[in-house]
Design a protein around this motif. Structure first.
Motif, PDB file in Angstrom:
ATOM      1  N   ILE A 196      60.591   8.979  29.875  1.00 22.21           N
ATOM      2  CA  ILE A 196      60.405  10.329  30.822  1.00 22.21           C
ATOM      3  C   ILE A 196      61.718   9.967  31.900  1.00 22.21           C
ATOM      4  O   ILE A 196      61.370   8.737  32.431  1.00 22.21           O
ATOM      5  CB  ILE A 196      58.471  10.151  31.511  1.00 22.21           C
ATOM      6  CG1 ILE A 196      58.062  10.919  30.661  1.00 22.21           C
ATOM      7  CG2 ILE A 196      59.297  10.954  32.296  1.00 22.21           C
ATOM      8  CD1 ILE A 196      56.897  10.654  30.611  1.00 22.21           C
ATOM      9  N   GLY A 197      62.314  10.610  32.636  1.00 19.29           N
ATOM     10  CA  GLY A 197      62.931  10.878  33.933  1.00 19.29           C
ATOM     11  C   GLY A 197      64.161  10.015  33.159  1.00 19.29           C
ATOM     12  O   GLY A 197      64.392   8.934  33.242  1.00 19.29           O
ATOM     13  N   CYS A 198      65.168  10.683  31.808  1.00 19.09           N
ATOM     14  CA  CYS A 198      65.832   9.376  31.298  1.00 19.09           C
ATOM     15  C   CYS A 198      67.297   9.589  32.263  1.00 19.09           C
ATOM     16  O   CYS A 198      67.734   8.796  31.900  1.00 19.09           O
ATOM     17  CB  CYS A 198      66.184  10.497  30.095  1.00 19.09           C
ATOM     18  SG  CYS A 198      66.663  12.164  30.019  1.00 19.09           S
ATOM     19  N   THR A 199      67.229  10.614  32.987  1.00 16.21           N
ATOM     20  CA  THR A 199      69.050  10.731  33.921  1.00 16.21           C
ATOM     21  C   THR A 199      69.968  10.856  32.556  1.00 16.21           C
ATOM     22  O   THR A 199      69.719  11.887  31.801  1.00 16.21           O
ATOM     23  CB  THR A 199      68.822   9.790  34.742  1.00 16.21           C
ATOM     24  OG1 THR A 199      67.921   9.471  35.347  1.00 16.21           O
ATOM     25  CG2 THR A 199      69.918  10.134  35.560  1.00 16.21           C
ATOM     26  N   ILE A 200      70.835   9.919  32.407  1.00 13.95           N
ATOM     27  CA  ILE A 200      71.296  10.226  31.700  1.00 13.95           C
ATOM     28  C   ILE A 200      71.672   9.695  30.761  1.00 13.95           C
ATOM     29  O   ILE A 200      71.987   9.119  29.700  1.00 13.95           O
ATOM     30  CB  ILE A 200      73.167  10.144  32.537  1.00 13.95           C
ATOM     31  CG1 ILE A 200      72.962   8.682  32.535  1.00 13.95           C
ATOM     32  CG2 ILE A 200      73.185  10.311  33.456  1.00 13.95           C
ATOM     33  CD1 ILE A 200      74.765   8.428  32.306  1.00 13.95           C
TER      34      ILE A 200
ATOM     35  N   HIS B 165      71.200   6.147  29.280  1.00 14.61           N
ATOM     36  CA  HIS B 165      71.329   4.947  29.366  1.00 14.61           C
ATOM     37  C   HIS B 165      70.034   4.320  29.073  1.00 14.61           C
ATOM     38  O   HIS B 165      71.132   3.657  27.794  1.00 14.61           O
ATOM     39  CB  HIS B 165      71.217   4.152  30.976  1.00 14.61           C
ATOM     40  CG  HIS B 165      72.551   4.623  31.520  1.00 14.61           C
ATOM     41  ND1 HIS B 165      72.626   5.778  33.225  1.00 14.61           N
ATOM     42  CD2 HIS B 165      73.959   5.177  31.524  1.00 14.61           C
ATOM     43  CE1 HIS B 165      74.186   5.039  33.025  1.00 14.61           C
ATOM     44  NE2 HIS B 165      75.000   5.101  31.964  1.00 14.61           N
ATOM     45  N   ASN B 166      69.019   4.200  28.788  1.00 17.05           N
ATOM     46  CA  ASN B 166      68.103   3.646  28.248  1.00 17.05           C
ATOM     47  C   ASN B 166      66.955   3.972  27.031  1.00 17.05           C
ATOM     48  O   ASN B 166      66.581   3.833  26.607  1.00 17.05           O
ATOM     49  CB  ASN B 166      67.154   2.417  29.565  1.00 17.05           C
ATOM     50  CG  ASN B 166      68.026   2.342  30.968  1.00 17.05           C
ATOM     51  OD1 ASN B 166      68.456   1.438  29.585  1.00 17.05           O
ATOM     52  ND2 ASN B 166      67.633   2.687  32.075  1.00 17.05           N
ATOM     53  N   ALA B 167      67.469   5.571  27.096  1.00 16.90           N
ATOM     54  CA  ALA B 167      66.894   6.275  25.882  1.00 16.90           C
ATOM     55  C   ALA B 167      68.047   6.217  24.706  1.00 16.90           C
ATOM     56  O   ALA B 167      67.295   5.954  23.761  1.00 16.90           O
ATOM     57  CB  ALA B 167      66.395   7.561  26.264  1.00 16.90           C
TER      58      ALA B 167
ATOM     59  N   VAL C  39      63.602  13.688  28.737  1.00 18.51           N
ATOM     60  CA  VAL C  39      63.048  14.359  29.658  1.00 18.51           C
ATOM     61  C   VAL C  39      63.175  14.465  31.136  1.00 18.51           C
ATOM     62  O   VAL C  39      62.925  12.973  31.661  1.00 18.51           O
ATOM     63  CB  VAL C  39      61.656  15.060  29.547  1.00 18.51           C
ATOM     64  CG1 VAL C  39      60.787  15.122  27.796  1.00 18.51           C
ATOM     65  CG2 VAL C  39      60.563  14.185  29.645  1.00 18.51           C
ATOM     66  N   ASP C  40      63.953  15.082  31.556  1.00 20.62           N
ATOM     67  CA  ASP C  40      64.129  15.056  32.864  1.00 20.62           C
ATOM     68  C   ASP C  40      64.435  16.629  33.757  1.00 20.62           C
ATOM     69  O   ASP C  40      64.110  17.661  32.780  1.00 20.62           O
ATOM     70  CB  ASP C  40      65.460  14.514  33.305  1.00 20.62           C
ATOM     71  CG  ASP C  40      66.173  13.687  34.483  1.00 20.62           C
ATOM     72  OD1 ASP C  40      65.385  12.790  34.387  1.00 20.62           O
ATOM     73  OD2 ASP C  40      65.468  14.949  35.326  1.00 20.62           O
ATOM     74  N   VAL C  41      64.044  16.972  34.889  1.00 18.08           N
ATOM     75  CA  VAL C  41      64.376  17.914  35.552  1.00 18.08           C
ATOM     76  C   VAL C  41      65.763  18.365  35.461  1.00 18.08           C
ATOM     77  O   VAL C  41      66.109  19.422  36.151  1.00 18.08           O
ATOM     78  CB  VAL C  41      63.975  17.954  37.406  1.00 18.08           C
ATOM     79  CG1 VAL C  41      62.291  18.132  36.690  1.00 18.08           C
ATOM     80  CG2 VAL C  41      63.858  17.029  37.489  1.00 18.08           C
TER      81      VAL C  41
ATOM     82  N   ASN D 251      59.387  19.174  33.581  1.00 19.25           N
ATOM     83  CA  ASN D 251      58.435  18.583  34.691  1.00 19.25           C
ATOM     84  C   ASN D 251      57.691  17.581  33.958  1.00 19.25           C
ATOM     85  O   ASN D 251      56.823  18.430  32.875  1.00 19.25           O
ATOM     86  CB  ASN D 251      58.527  19.501  35.203  1.00 19.25           C
ATOM     87  CG  ASN D 251      57.955  18.303  36.515  1.00 19.25           C
ATOM     88  OD1 ASN D 251      56.987  17.410  36.212  1.00 19.25           O
ATOM     89  ND2 ASN D 251      57.603  19.165  37.917  1.00 19.25           N
ATOM     90  N   ALA D 252      58.140  16.297  33.890  1.00 15.97           N
ATOM     91  CA  ALA D 252      57.480  15.848  32.799  1.00 15.97           C
ATOM     92  C   ALA D 252      55.615  15.372  33.454  1.00 15.97           C
ATOM     93  O   ALA D 252      54.786  14.664  33.331  1.00 15.97           O
ATOM     94  CB  ALA D 252      57.652  14.083  33.253  1.00 15.97           C
ATOM     95  N   GLU D 253      54.498  16.382  34.898  1.00 14.47           N
ATOM     96  CA  GLU D 253      53.752  16.198  34.762  1.00 14.47           C
ATOM     97  C   GLU D 253      52.768  17.151  34.253  1.00 14.47           C
ATOM     98  O   GLU D 253      51.529  17.080  34.528  1.00 14.47           O
ATOM     99  CB  GLU D 253      53.250  16.545  36.682  1.00 14.47           C
ATOM    100  CG  GLU D 253      54.136  16.636  37.080  1.00 14.47           C
ATOM    101  CD  GLU D 253      54.403  16.775  38.671  1.00 14.47           C
ATOM    102  OE1 GLU D 253      53.133  16.730  39.883  1.00 14.47           O
ATOM    103  OE2 GLU D 253      55.044  17.421  39.546  1.00 14.47           O
TER     104      GLU D 253
HETATM  105  C1  LIG Z   1      66.294   6.695  39.028  1.00 11.99           C
HETATM  106  S1  LIG Z   1      65.381   8.065  37.974  1.00 11.99           S
HETATM  107  C2  LIG Z   1      65.899   7.111  36.083  1.00 11.99           C
HETATM  108  C3  LIG Z   1      66.763   6.063  35.202  1.00 11.99           C
HETATM  109  C4  LIG Z   1      66.858   6.042  34.114  1.00 11.99           C
HETATM  110  N1  LIG Z   1      65.529   6.481  33.539  1.00 11.99           N
HETATM  111  C5  LIG Z   1      67.420   5.381  33.490  1.00 11.99           C
HETATM  112  O1  LIG Z   1      67.004   4.595  32.574  1.00 11.99           O
HETATM  113  O2  LIG Z   1      68.684   5.232  34.097  1.00 11.99           O
HETATM  114  C6  LIG Z   1      64.948   9.179  38.577  1.00 11.99           C
HETATM  115  C7  LIG Z   1      64.769  10.220  37.324  1.00 11.99           C
HETATM  116  O3  LIG Z   1      63.573  11.359  37.234  1.00 11.99           O
HETATM  117  C8  LIG Z   1      63.880  12.853  36.745  1.00 11.99           C
HETATM  118  N2  LIG Z   1      62.312  12.778  37.350  1.00 11.99           N
HETATM  119  C9  LIG Z   1      61.780  12.421  38.724  1.00 11.99           C
HETATM  120  N3  LIG Z   1      60.539  12.925  39.104  1.00 11.99           N
HETATM  121  C10 LIG Z   1      60.658  14.064  37.790  1.00 11.99           C
HETATM  122  C11 LIG Z   1      59.952  15.205  37.027  1.00 11.99           C
HETATM  123  N4  LIG Z   1      58.869  15.408  38.488  1.00 11.99           N
HETATM  124  N5  LIG Z   1      59.876  15.076  35.901  1.00 11.99           N
HETATM  125  C12 LIG Z   1      60.955  14.562  35.429  1.00 11.99           C
HETATM  126  N6  LIG Z   1      61.753  14.341  35.754  1.00 11.99           N
HETATM  127  C13 LIG Z   1      61.910  13.700  37.225  1.00 11.99           C
HETATM  128  C14 LIG Z   1      64.879  12.398  38.082  1.00 11.99           C
HETATM  129  O4  LIG Z   1      65.677  13.347  38.048  1.00 11.99           O
HETATM  130  C15 LIG Z   1      66.109  11.402  37.751  1.00 11.99           C
HETATM  131  O5  LIG Z   1      66.963  12.018  36.662  1.00 11.99           O
END
Ligand SMILES: C[S@@+](CC[C@H](N)C(=O)[O-])C[C@H]1O[C@@H](n2cnc3c(N)ncnc32)[C@H](O)[C@@H]1O
Lengths: 120, 398
Positions: free
Chosen positions: B208-212, B214-216, B231-233, B259-261
């Motif tokens: 959840i909140g994978c951004t680019i 890196h860690n997935a 997933v990410d927004v 949205n992971a909510e």
């Molecule tokens: C700090 S970054 C996470 C870094 C990433 N996990 C990594 O390993 O590099 C936070 C990420 O969460 C995403 N995000 C925040 N709220 C979210 C939501 N409700 N649903 C899905 N993604 C969300 C943001 O768009 C952002 O890409």
């Protein structure tokens, strides 16, 4: 927006959304620090580039690092360098030169001059 | 005087298929910023502590007849001290310089990058973007960690600017500790599972909140037979993440804009492992409980949820809390502080888990030899001290 329409220079330096905190008592001082640090970075980048050039010149057998370290400029070059260093300092410290030139407050104010210019 | 410790050059980073190129001066700039960050924390920051111990704290005690009791009291007092002001101003400015450097580097080659990303993404079923996903206010209110455009802004169609700049800049704030692919956290999770739960073979993993990614990606590599959903927004980040993973030959991740909510597209109890990395501190008091509930719904019984996150403030001295809290106030991380004072057990209880099942641990990634060189021959045991450790919390759902 199309890719071709973006202004890359502006976009690279654009502000992050959110209020920017200033820490110093005087905002301008902090801005000067910010400018100085950017210059410090560019200087570091330039030094690294010079170092790369030296490495390459050495690798290609054109000169050695010792030659650079032990280079002793002739009279003309000493003069050129001295002039160039003085000019460099004058550019950087222009603001202090100018402040000194009017430190006795002898410059008339705009209002003083307007008085003169609008007197019929 | 001890000889200066050599910091790695940015250039050691692995150039995956969509990694931005760097010319001579761009590398030099990123290396300068890396060194500046290390200097600020290793050489300047100790002076901030001295200022607190020798001046700010005694003055506070004189004025109030007691020690400062919260990080907020420490912050308000420290904000008046010139050394803290200067350190903070430099630190903030360094963040901004790093952003500008990364963005300028990416933007000068953006046409090329977008074409490469498109090449990997064209027609792929493993990238699912959804126009209807809105940016939630925990992501959209400010540009998090002073990253202009945050993770989600697109300056034109198919843009990946913010994602590519994020990728190339992580090195600058961590001086290589994350490894050549900035994936040390995910690798550490893989190591931890292998060492502690070798029998655990998740078939479906959600990040959840994978951004680019890196860690997935390291999780997908650790479990090549698993199906990973990330997933990410943020669209530009997902686009870049997908292309990055493909270029590395990682084909078992589906990147989904959502949205992971809610994640209503997934059935109850449909994942064996659900992870986040450095995620919770960028959510909010409404988003975090919603996502924890979603995790509880999606996680199978006997499944694991594991989260890399900085340690909570409880039990830390007020000065350490205050320093860790710097980003909350001065680096656009507004939820960092509020998140780190939550009672996580309670949060998990509220989401329907049994909070007492929660564990905390440190997960360790190996030292990246490409960055830090080989261990000296004859060195016994582990790379303690050199190997980065990540704080993590999690629970097995019973
Ligand atoms: C700090 S970054 C996470 C870094 C990433 N996990 C990594 O390993 O590099 C936070 C990420 O969460 C995403 N995000 C925040 N709220 C979210 C939501 N409700 N649903 C899905 N993604 C969300 C943001 O768009 C952002 O890409």
């Amino acid at each position: 927006m199309k890719m071709a329409d973006i202004n890359k220079l502006d976009l690279a330096g654009t502000k992050a959304k959110g209020q920017r905190p200033y820490f110093m008592n005087d905002k301008q001082t902090e801005q000067v620090m910010s400018i100085t640090m950017a210059l410090a970075m560019e200087l570091s980048v330039t030094r690294e580039r010079v170092s790369t050039l030296e490495c390459l010149l050495e690798e290609k057998g054109i000169l050695t690092r010792e030659e650079v370290e032990n280079y002793s400029p002739d009279k003309e070059e000493v003069a050129r360098r001295s002039a160039s260093t003085q000019e460099y300092l004058a550019r950087i410290l222009r603001i202090l030169q100018q402040d000194k030139e009017q430190i006795d407050g002898s410059d008339p104010s705009v209002e003083d001059i307007q008085d003169i210019l609008t007197k019929s | 005087m001890t000889a200066a410790k050599t910091l790695p050059s940015w250039d050691v980073l692995t150039k995956h298929g969509v990694f931005p190129e760097a010319n001579h001066d761009e590398v030099a700039r990123l290396n300068f910023l890396t060194h500046l960050n290390v200097h600020l924390s290793a050489s300047i920051l100790p002076g901030v502590k001295t200022a607190f111990d020798t001046q700010v704290k005694p003055e506070f005690e004189k004025e109030h007849g007691r020690e400062p009791e919260s990080r907020h009291e420490v912050r308000n007092a420290m904000l008046k001290h010139p050394y803290f002001q200067t350190w903070s101003a430099l630190r903030r400015n360094t963040m901004e310089m790093r952003q500008q450097a990364g963005r300028a580097q990416v933007l000068r080659q953006i046409e090329n990058l977008v074409e490469k990303v498109d090449g990997y993404n064209q027609g792929a079923e493993s990238l699912i973007l959804d126009d209807s996903v809105q940016i939630p206010n925990n992501v959209g209110s400010v540009d998090i960690h002073c990253q202009p455009g945050c993770y989600y802004t697109e300056y034109f169609e198919n843009d990946v600017t913010v994602a590519a700049s994020y990728d190339l800049g992580l090195f600058v704030t961590t001086a290589g500790l994350l490894g050549t692919l900035s994936d040390g956290g995910g690798k550490a999770v893989g190591n931890w599972l292998q060492d502690n739960h070798p029998e655990f073979m998740p078939k479906r993993i959600l990040d959840i909140g994978c951004t680019i990614g890196h860690n997935a990606v390291p999780l997908a590599q650790a479990f090549p037979d698993a199906e990973v959903i990330a997933v990410d927004v943020a669209r530009p980040s997902l686009r870049y993440a997908h292309a990055r993973a493909k270029s590395m030959g990682v084909n078992n991740i589906t990147f989904i804009q959502a949205n992971a909510e809610t994640l209503s597209q997934f059935e109850d109890q449909s994942f064996d492992l659900i992870t986040t990395a450095m995620f919770w501190h960028e959510t909010s008091h409404s988003v975090m409980p919603n996502i924890l509930k979603t995790i509880n719904r999606l996680l199978k019984t006997d499944g694991l949820t594991l989260h890399l996150e900085q340690p909570q403030y409880h039990g830390m001295g007020v000065y350490e809390q205050f320093i860790r809290d710097w980003d909350t106030y001065f680096n656009n991380e507004p939820y960092w502080g509020p998140m780190h004072e939550l009672d996580l057990k309670q949060s998990l209880n509220d989401a329907g888990f049994n909070g007492d099942d929660m564990f905390e641990t440190g997960v360790v990634s190996s030292v990246d030899e490409k960055i830090f060189g080989k261990r000296e021959a004859g060195d016994a045991g582990e790379d303690y001290g050199r190997a980065p450790v990540w704080n993590a919390f999690g629970l097995w759902k019973r």
